[in-house]
Scaffold this motif. Structure first.
Motif, PDB file in Angstrom:
ATOM      1  N   ILE A 114      -4.766  -9.479  -5.052  1.00  0.00           N
ATOM      2  CA  ILE A 114      -5.461  -7.916  -4.676  1.00  0.00           C
ATOM      3  C   ILE A 114      -4.901  -7.109  -5.392  1.00  0.00           C
ATOM      4  N   PRO A 115      -5.469  -5.712  -6.099  1.00  0.00           N
ATOM      5  CA  PRO A 115      -4.632  -4.920  -7.712  1.00  0.00           C
ATOM      6  C   PRO A 115      -3.843  -4.207  -7.079  1.00  0.00           C
ATOM      7  N   ILE A 145      -0.312 -14.915  -0.882  1.00  0.00           N
ATOM      8  CA  ILE A 145      -0.593 -13.169  -1.325  1.00  0.00           C
ATOM      9  C   ILE A 145      -0.242 -12.556  -2.086  1.00  0.00           C
ATOM     10  N   ALA A 146      -0.958 -12.456  -3.592  1.00  0.00           N
ATOM     11  CA  ALA A 146       0.066 -11.697  -4.548  1.00  0.00           C
ATOM     12  C   ALA A 146      -1.359 -10.697  -5.294  1.00  0.00           C
ATOM     13  N   MET A 147      -0.385  -9.546  -5.662  1.00  0.00           N
ATOM     14  CA  MET A 147      -0.806  -8.515  -6.520  1.00  0.00           C
ATOM     15  C   MET A 147      -1.590  -9.281  -8.001  1.00  0.00           C
ATOM     16  N   TYR A 219       1.103 -12.161 -12.358  1.00  0.00           N
ATOM     17  CA  TYR A 219       1.164 -11.660 -10.503  1.00  0.00           C
ATOM     18  C   TYR A 219       2.428 -11.462  -9.819  1.00  0.00           C
ATOM     19  N   TYR A 220       2.238 -10.977  -9.127  1.00  0.00           N
ATOM     20  CA  TYR A 220       3.076 -10.186  -8.139  1.00  0.00           C
ATOM     21  C   TYR A 220       3.420 -10.872  -6.444  1.00  0.00           C
ATOM     22  N   ILE A 221       4.428 -11.098  -6.067  1.00  0.00           N
ATOM     23  CA  ILE A 221       3.686 -11.543  -4.615  1.00  0.00           C
ATOM     24  C   ILE A 221       4.189 -10.686  -3.631  1.00  0.00           C
ATOM     25  N   LEU A 222       3.547 -10.378  -2.765  1.00  0.00           N
ATOM     26  CA  LEU A 222       3.593  -9.996  -1.877  1.00  0.00           C
ATOM     27  C   LEU A 222       3.841 -10.827  -0.464  1.00  0.00           C
ATOM     28  N   ARG A 223       3.745 -11.917   0.038  1.00  0.00           N
ATOM     29  CA  ARG A 223       3.780 -12.955   0.799  1.00  0.00           C
ATOM     30  C   ARG A 223       3.357 -14.363   0.133  1.00  0.00           C
TER      31      ARG A 223
END
Length: 227
Positions: A114-115, A145-147, A219-223
């Protein structure tokens, strides 16, 4: 991680071109290794761009999207709204969350991208609604889930430094990413602008320098979890 051919990768983008700017290399690699890759663009629409003073139609944006994704090997995409470019903040959020819920339930992704929110209201709204739609649910086991980045996060009042970071090697595929972006002809800016073919390559070079590669996506990891 995405070389198995067993992943179901979902990329959710505010507008046509964000998918290439943020995830062009990921889309290409996911498709090349026979994973199922789906791109969902939330909004296009007839809009007059301040940088060119040209009016671009929704049909043009969708055709550009199709051609850009074909270069990356992706044929599975959909556009949710054909008249909401730069208007997502005028919509009830529950409507958009419901649509995202349905996509998640139908596609059953193993990875979702996701952005990262930026100054643009559509990016902020989409991040918030994706975050809500991706709430933990029984039976919805998404391993990552990553940004993904958008070049104009350089103008961002809220920084995301407290997340895990992932890099994707673009050493052999950077030109394919640039070629894909070039299909978004209506979005192309001059070379010194952050949204230009030249800057797409420079941004990937900057991210590559961070980990000792010629080019990379970040990318930046959310979960995430290990199965």
């Amino acid at each position: 991680m995405i070389t198995t051919g067993k992943e179901r990768i979902l990329i959710i983008a505010p507008h046509a071109d964000d998918e290439v700017l943020g995830c062009g290399g990921l889309i290409e690699k996911g498709c090349r290794f026979k994973n199922q890759v789906k791109v969902v663009v939330i909004a296009v629409g007839e809009i007059t761009h301040p940088h060119s003073h040209e009016t671009v139609t929704a049909a043009t944006r969708i055709n550009e999207l199709k051609e850009a994704l074909e270069i990356l090997g992706c044929l599975d995409f959909e556009v949710l709204y054909h008249d909401k470019d730069s208007l997502l903040d005028t919509m009830p959020k529950n409507e958009l969350i419901s649509k995202l819920d349905k996509i998640l339930n139908d596609f059953k992704p193993t990875m979702v991208f996701i952005p990262l929110p930026s100054y643009h209201q559509d990016h902020v709204v989409l991040f918030d609604t994706c975050f809500a739609a991706l709430r933990p649910k029984p039976g919805q086991l998404i391993k990552l889930i990553a940004m993904y980045e958008y070049p104009l996060i350089s103008w961002q009042y809220q920084k995301f430094w407290n997340t895990g970071e992932l890099y994707l090697d673009l050493s052999n595929t950077i030109q394919m990413k640039v070629d894909s972006f070039l299909k978004h002809k209506s979005q192309r800016r001059p070379p010194n602008h952050l949204i230009s073919p030249e800057s797409v390559k420079k941004w990937a070079e900057m991210r590559g320098l961070e980990i000792g590669l010629p080019y990379a996506e970040k990318y930046y990891i959310l979960r995430s979890h290990i199965l």
